[in-house]
Enzyme design. Structure first.
Site, mmCIF file in Angstrom:
data_model
loop_
_atom_site.group_PDB
_atom_site.id
_atom_site.type_symbol
_atom_site.label_atom_id
_atom_site.label_comp_id
_atom_site.label_asym_id
_atom_site.label_seq_id
_atom_site.Cartn_x
_atom_site.Cartn_y
_atom_site.Cartn_z
ATOM 1 N N LYS A 79 2.092 -7.509 -0.878
ATOM 2 C CA LYS A 79 2.137 -8.845 -0.992
ATOM 3 C C LYS A 79 3.211 -9.508 -0.213
ATOM 4 O O LYS A 79 3.244 -10.463 -0.004
ATOM 5 C CB LYS A 79 1.912 -9.338 -2.366
ATOM 6 C CG LYS A 79 2.968 -9.278 -3.310
ATOM 7 C CD LYS A 79 2.982 -8.174 -4.139
ATOM 8 C CE LYS A 79 4.022 -7.816 -5.167
ATOM 9 N NZ LYS A 79 4.142 -6.543 -5.579
ATOM 10 N N VAL A 113 -3.200 -8.411 -3.989
ATOM 11 C CA VAL A 113 -3.352 -9.652 -5.185
ATOM 12 C C VAL A 113 -3.954 -9.007 -6.231
ATOM 13 O O VAL A 113 -5.136 -8.556 -6.043
ATOM 14 C CB VAL A 113 -3.517 -10.740 -4.614
ATOM 15 C CG1 VAL A 113 -3.621 -12.162 -5.730
ATOM 16 C CG2 VAL A 113 -2.879 -11.449 -3.486
ATOM 17 N N GLY A 167 7.823 1.232 -18.121
ATOM 18 C CA GLY A 167 7.520 1.295 -16.978
ATOM 19 C C GLY A 167 6.947 0.113 -16.123
ATOM 20 O O GLY A 167 6.620 0.043 -14.948
ATOM 21 N N ASP A 181 7.172 -12.773 -7.795
ATOM 22 C CA ASP A 181 5.933 -12.001 -7.501
ATOM 23 C C ASP A 181 4.508 -12.807 -7.436
ATOM 24 O O ASP A 181 3.886 -12.785 -6.401
ATOM 25 C CB ASP A 181 5.773 -10.980 -8.473
ATOM 26 C CG ASP A 181 4.550 -10.025 -8.423
ATOM 27 O OD1 ASP A 181 4.450 -8.973 -7.565
ATOM 28 O OD2 ASP A 181 3.724 -10.334 -9.046
ATOM 29 N N LYS A 185 1.896 -13.964 -4.187
ATOM 30 C CA LYS A 185 0.517 -13.953 -4.293
ATOM 31 C C LYS A 185 -0.368 -15.201 -4.161
ATOM 32 O O LYS A 185 -1.350 -15.238 -3.873
ATOM 33 C CB LYS A 185 -0.049 -13.174 -5.707
ATOM 34 C CG LYS A 185 0.575 -11.830 -5.806
ATOM 35 C CD LYS A 185 0.630 -11.368 -7.223
ATOM 36 C CE LYS A 185 1.246 -9.719 -7.015
ATOM 37 N NZ LYS A 185 0.952 -9.114 -8.707
ATOM 38 N N GLY A 288 -0.934 -1.089 -11.584
ATOM 39 C CA GLY A 288 -1.224 0.242 -12.021
ATOM 40 C C GLY A 288 -1.707 1.116 -11.012
ATOM 41 O O GLY A 288 -2.266 0.515 -9.804
#
Length: 411
Positions: A79, A113, A167, A181, A185, A288
């Site tokens: 992205k 996205v 994580g 972030d 997007k 993920g």
């Protein structure tokens, strides 16, 4: 991929930093070669499609642009690259495809996205007969996880450490918690929905670092929660949605019965408001390993089956003006040392900036040296509330800069 009857694809090369690193998947070396030099892929005429999941805007940019120039289609989850070089990517795809004697290249980016949620493909294909008024979404699973924990009473620092231990958050969490972030997007979604490129450095971006459990206590009393939301919306004075386009990232006070409030844990959700459909939504895993891989494989098969759009952003460039000084009702939390005339002073300052106060909320004061009160406003401009908060911070009673963010108040 090969279980689909319509077509098949073969992974012939994988480029990695360390070819000797142990991996938790099997590779058939008679079919797939592991390499460390990306040029062995870019210069291989037998390769039709390059999948880029390295991330970043340096090496990845060079690889993606070289692949497209070499007549190879590209699928990416990057992205940051798309948001920063959006116009250049579109121009390059068009230039390569201008040569009709060669097979057209495609550019797939569903995984860039909201991970596994098919919002890109939806905006590319499902709204061709409609007019989109607004796209808003919870596009970052890390911050949604953190805000959910804070709603349950956990402190910001403790939640951040838990997210890092699990994580979800990087050692340097700035891209997530500062909203960068989500900013990348929502710039991509704005281009898809409205045909306009909004430079990411012009998008107002408020992260979650100043949110506290106090804000969730006030939100609960108002029947709301708090979510980090990216928004791209046509401004509207009387509900006609024909004004300038505003794109911004900020925590939002969200009513509990709003569809965005239903996204929990690391989940993502996107709401699209349009003339024909009203409000429609997509929700699911936003990040993920498997969610991202699902979108990458889906894009790969669209390229293989020749169903990937010829233009990555089908909406024609629009003449809509950009005005990121967005209009909203706002939540303002003021931390203060108790004294006489504080509410009157806040009211006078609000009037000086043309901000109309809608309500004043205050939990019982237990410490007169450090208390909080909340002011909600009628609809006004972001710049007006920002100026108001800067003035409040200068007052003797103020302990810190007020925390402010928009509210969804017309739901």
């Amino acid at each position: 991929m090969n279980r689909l009857k319509s077509s098949s694809a073969t992974i012939t090369k994988i480029c990695v930093r360390d070819a000797n690193k142990p991996r938790d998947f099997q590779i058939d070396s008679s079919i797939t070669q592991v390499v460390t030099d990306v040029s062995s892929i870019l210069n291989d005429d037998s390769i039709d499609l390059v999948v880029e999941v390295a991330g970043g805007t340096t090496f990845a940019k060079d690889a993606v642009f070289a692949a497209l120039k070499g007549g190879k289609s590209v699928v990416t989850a990057n992205k940051a690259l798309i948001a920063e070089y959006l116009d250049e990517i579109v121009k390059l795809v068009d230039e390569v495809n201008a040569d009709k004697s060669k097979k057209a290249v495609k550019f797939g980016y569903e995984a860039s996205v909201c991970g596994g949620i098919p919002i890109i493909h939806t905006l590319q294909s499902a709204y061709k007969g409609d007019i989109i008024n607004e796209v808003s979404g919870i596009c970052n699973g890390t911050t949604n996880f953190m805000l959910g924990k804070m709603e349950d009473g956990a402190d910001y620092d403790d939640v951040l450490k838990e997210a890092q231990d699990l994580g979800f958050a990087e050692a340097d969490p700035t891209a997530d918690v500062a909203g960068h972030d989500v900013r990348a997007k929502i710039a991509i979604l704005a281009k898809l929905a409205f045909g306009i490129t909004v430079p990411i450095d012009t998008i107002p971006c408020i992260g979650i670092t100043e949110i506290s459990v106090v804000d969730f206590a006030y939100a609960k009393s108002m029947g709301c929660t708090i979510k980090l939301v990216g928004t791209a919306v046509r401004q509207s004075e009387f509900g006609e949605h024909d004004g300038a386009l505003s794109v911004y990232v900020s925590p939002k006070l969200v009513p509990l019965n709003h569809l965005l409030a239903s996204a929990t844990g690391c989940g993502n959700a996107v709401a699209v408001d349009s003339s024909n459909l009203g409000t429609a939504s997509l929700a699911g895993p936003g990040a993920g390993r498997y969610a991202t891989a699902n979108s990458v494989v889906a894009d790969t098969m669209r390229v293989v089956n020749d169903t990937c759009p010829s233009s990555p952003f089908p909406m024609l460039s629009s003449s809509i003006d950009i005005d990121n000084d967005f209009v909203s009702a706002f939540y303002i939390r003021i931390s203060f040392q108790d004294g006489l005339g504080i509410i009157r002073s806040v009211g006078d300052l609000a009037e000086s900036q043309g901000v109309s106060i809608h309500s004043i909320l205050q939990q019982p004061i237990t410490d007169r040296m450090a208390a909080d009160t909340v002011v909600t406003t009628e609809a006004c401009k972001y710049s007006q509330v920002k100026a108001l908060c800067e003035l409040i911070e200068k007052e003797d009673f103020a302990l810190s800069a007020p925390v402010f963010f928009p509210m969804i108040s017309d739901y």
